[in-house]
Motif scaffolding. Structure first.
Motif, PDB file in Angstrom:
ATOM      1  N   ILE A 258      59.571  15.608  25.671  1.00 39.40           N
ATOM      2  CA  ILE A 258      60.508  14.893  24.779  1.00 39.40           C
ATOM      3  C   ILE A 258      61.943  15.381  25.017  1.00 39.40           C
ATOM      4  N   CYS A 259      62.113  16.695  25.123  1.00 39.00           N
ATOM      5  CA  CYS A 259      63.458  17.261  25.305  1.00 39.00           C
ATOM      6  C   CYS A 259      64.026  16.939  26.688  1.00 39.00           C
ATOM      7  N   ALA A 260      63.183  17.030  27.707  1.00 41.24           N
ATOM      8  CA  ALA A 260      63.651  16.712  29.068  1.00 41.24           C
ATOM      9  C   ALA A 260      64.074  15.249  29.134  1.00 41.24           C
ATOM     10  N   GLU A 261      63.289  14.363  28.520  1.00 42.52           N
ATOM     11  CA  GLU A 261      63.627  12.932  28.542  1.00 42.52           C
ATOM     12  C   GLU A 261      64.918  12.659  27.779  1.00 42.52           C
ATOM     13  N   ALA A 262      65.096  13.328  26.639  1.00 38.81           N
ATOM     14  CA  ALA A 262      66.333  13.153  25.859  1.00 38.81           C
ATOM     15  C   ALA A 262      67.536  13.649  26.670  1.00 38.81           C
ATOM     16  N   THR A 263      67.364  14.764  27.361  1.00 43.30           N
ATOM     17  CA  THR A 263      68.441  15.338  28.185  1.00 43.30           C
ATOM     18  C   THR A 263      68.863  14.343  29.276  1.00 43.30           C
ATOM     19  N   ALA A 264      67.865  13.740  29.908  1.00 43.42           N
ATOM     20  CA  ALA A 264      68.151  12.751  30.959  1.00 43.42           C
ATOM     21  C   ALA A 264      68.820  11.512  30.366  1.00 43.42           C
ATOM     22  N   LYS A 265      68.304  11.023  29.239  1.00 42.82           N
ATOM     23  CA  LYS A 265      68.854   9.805  28.606  1.00 42.82           C
ATOM     24  C   LYS A 265      70.298  10.002  28.178  1.00 42.82           C
ATOM     25  N   MET A 266      70.621  11.220  27.690  1.00 45.93           N
ATOM     26  CA  MET A 266      71.996  11.504  27.253  1.00 45.93           C
ATOM     27  C   MET A 266      72.892  11.766  28.460  1.00 45.93           C
ATOM     28  N   ASN A 267      72.288  11.823  29.650  1.00 45.74           N
ATOM     29  CA  ASN A 267      73.007  12.172  30.868  1.00 45.74           C
ATOM     30  C   ASN A 267      73.694  13.535  30.713  1.00 45.74           C
ATOM     31  N   TYR A 268      72.987  14.437  30.050  1.00 47.90           N
ATOM     32  CA  TYR A 268      73.505  15.775  29.776  1.00 47.90           C
ATOM     33  C   TYR A 268      73.617  16.576  31.065  1.00 47.90           C
TER      34      TYR A 268
END
Ligand code: MV4
Length: 446
Positions: A258-268
């Motif tokens: 979940i965290c890795a996907e959120a990081t990618a989606k936010m383009n962090y």
């Protein structure tokens, strides 16, 4: 790749960054206050620049002095470490406006995550489980009362610009919401210059579990599993371990993904940490840290991966060097934060280090800027060493920790080593049976 990196920090983290730079063939510039002329980070760096008097406000937080030092020495990037300017969005922006790379997230990411209300919105939007509470800011007493009633007591009122435990108020009953709302807003205004507060369901006995991520700002991200940082005193972490000893593999995999996907989606871009409260098998996001953290070494030990080197590569424009399949977790790691403090009263204990012996051997790492003959100045954080151990499993890590604590010697000042020695021998610690409040009572009764 960068040729020269300015390290805008001091102490063990400045050494940690220096080491990563040297292994990458990058030369380093140390900055220091007049109180730190003989500090190890200055001695090890290729070059050094004095940036001001002892007070952090006039030295390690002195943006014009740090930018001048970077320009003067021809640095092409600045690593801020943790604390000081590391989560200052304006600093990150100004560094880039001066044509240098900021080794960290974009200024916009730092600003978003610095606003705890905006951070929760961003997380909700990317599917991260967030602690129940107000959607956005709470504008008035009437608002506060209605929202708290909807969430159900107890609730907690927090400052939107706060974080790390400052300016929070727990409210048990409706009768106290008005006072708590007014006090929290007033304190938020005076501490952070922003009176905005928000309300959350208060979780009484959670653990503090945080997931380490790293993204390249080019759509790629991985998680590096989690740390359990529940053992804190007055919002200062004392001992951290990775992985969290009470998670099963399926749960671990799920929250990490979940965290890795959120990081990618936010383009962090860069290293970051998702902070959760974990209670009754559920995760609740509370904050995101946009810096390299003090406790990053335990993640490095279980993942066998250099987080600081990756931050540097990514800041230089590289794509993430690993995929999620490359991240393999092995064994268990524990970090003790050793402070120059009285182990009972926690009063600061600066002064001359007469003797220093660091433990060693298989699975032992000491991140410290100490040396015999060094005088710890009284102006800064009291962290003087991090003792990090790694073992094939938690029991082995604990045995190794006990052994290394016994070997470690720092004389001339008081340190919290004896506190850690009591802690590793405690049966509740051995059973991993603790929550965020446990250490406070341990400290009072042991
Ligand atoms: C909470 C909480 C209970 N419920 N939020 C303290 C530091 C800041 N990062 C968030 N904190 C807390 N937020 C809700 N909704 C309890 C704490 C808290 C805490 C959290 C992590 C580690 C130690 C802590 C000690 C006291 C309170």
């Amino acid at each position: 790749m960068f040729k020269k990196v300015l390290i805008a920090n001091r102490g063990e983290i400045a050494l940690r960054i220096h080491r990563a730079c040297k292994e990458m063939g990058i030369s380093t510039v140390a900055v220091h206050s007049t109180a730190d002329s003989y500090a190890m980070h200055v001695r090890l760096a290729d070059e050094s620049v004095c940036i001001g008097p002892p007070s952090a406000a006039e030295s390690y937080l002195n943006v014009p002095a740090i930018l001048s030092a970077a320009t003067l020495t021809g640095a092409d990037a600045i690593h801020p470490g943790y604390g000081f300017l590391s989560e200052n969005a304006n600093f990150a922006r100004i560094v880039e406006e001066h044509g240098m790379a900021f080794i960290g997230p974009t200024s916009d990411s730092i600003a978003t995550m610095g606003d705890k209300v905006a951070a929760k919105d961003a997380m909700r939007a990317t599917g991260v489980p967030v602690v129940p509470g107000s959607l956005g800011a709470v504008e008035s007493v009437a608002d506060a009362s209605r929202i708290a009633g909807e969430i159900g007591y107890p609730v907690i009122v927090k400052a939107a610009s706060g974080g790390g435990g400052r300016g929070m108020k727990v409210v048990e009953h409706e009768a106290d919401i008005e006072t708590a709302f007014k006090m929290a807003s007033r304190e938020a205004e005076s501490n952070f210059g922003d009176a905005t507060v928000y309300i959350e369901k208060y979780l009484a006995h959670p653990r503090h579990v945080e997931v380490q991520v790293i993204g390249d700002g080019q759509g790629n991200a991985v998680h590096l599993f989690e740390r359990d940082c529940s053992l804190q005193r007055k919002h200062q972490k004392v001992l951290e371990e990775a992985p969290c000893p009470v998670l099963d593999d399926a749960t671990r995999e799920k929250i990490g993904t979940i965290c890795a996907e959120a990081t990618a989606k936010m383009n962090y871009r860069s290293a970051g940490t998702f902070e959760f409260l974990y209670e009754n098998g559920e995760f609740f996001f509370i904050e995101m840290n946009t810096r390299v953290q003090v406790e990053h070494p335990i993640t490095e030990m279980i993942c066998n991966f250099d987080i600081v080197a990756e931050m540097i590569r990514i800041a230089a424009g590289a794509k993430l060097s690993i995929t999620q399949e490359d991240v393999v977790m092995e064994g268990h790691a524990i970090e003790c934060r050793i402070n120059a403090e009285d182990p009972v009263s926690f009063a600061p204990s600066p002064g001359l280090i007469e003797e220093y012996h660091a433990p060693g051997g298989l699975g032992v790492r000491v991140d410290s800027a100490l040396y015999a003959g060094y005088r710890i100045p009284p102006y800064y954080d009291s962290l003087v060493a991090k003792l990090i151990v790694h073992g094939r499993n938690r029991d082995e890590a604990i045995m190794r920790l006990r052994r290394s604590l016994g070997e470690m010697a720092v004389s001339g000042i008081s340190t919290t080593i004896p506190l850690h020695q009591r802690l590793v021998d405690n049966p509740s610690f051995a059973a991993a049976d603790y929550d965020i409040h446990w250490l406070e009572s341990f400290v009072e009764t042991s």
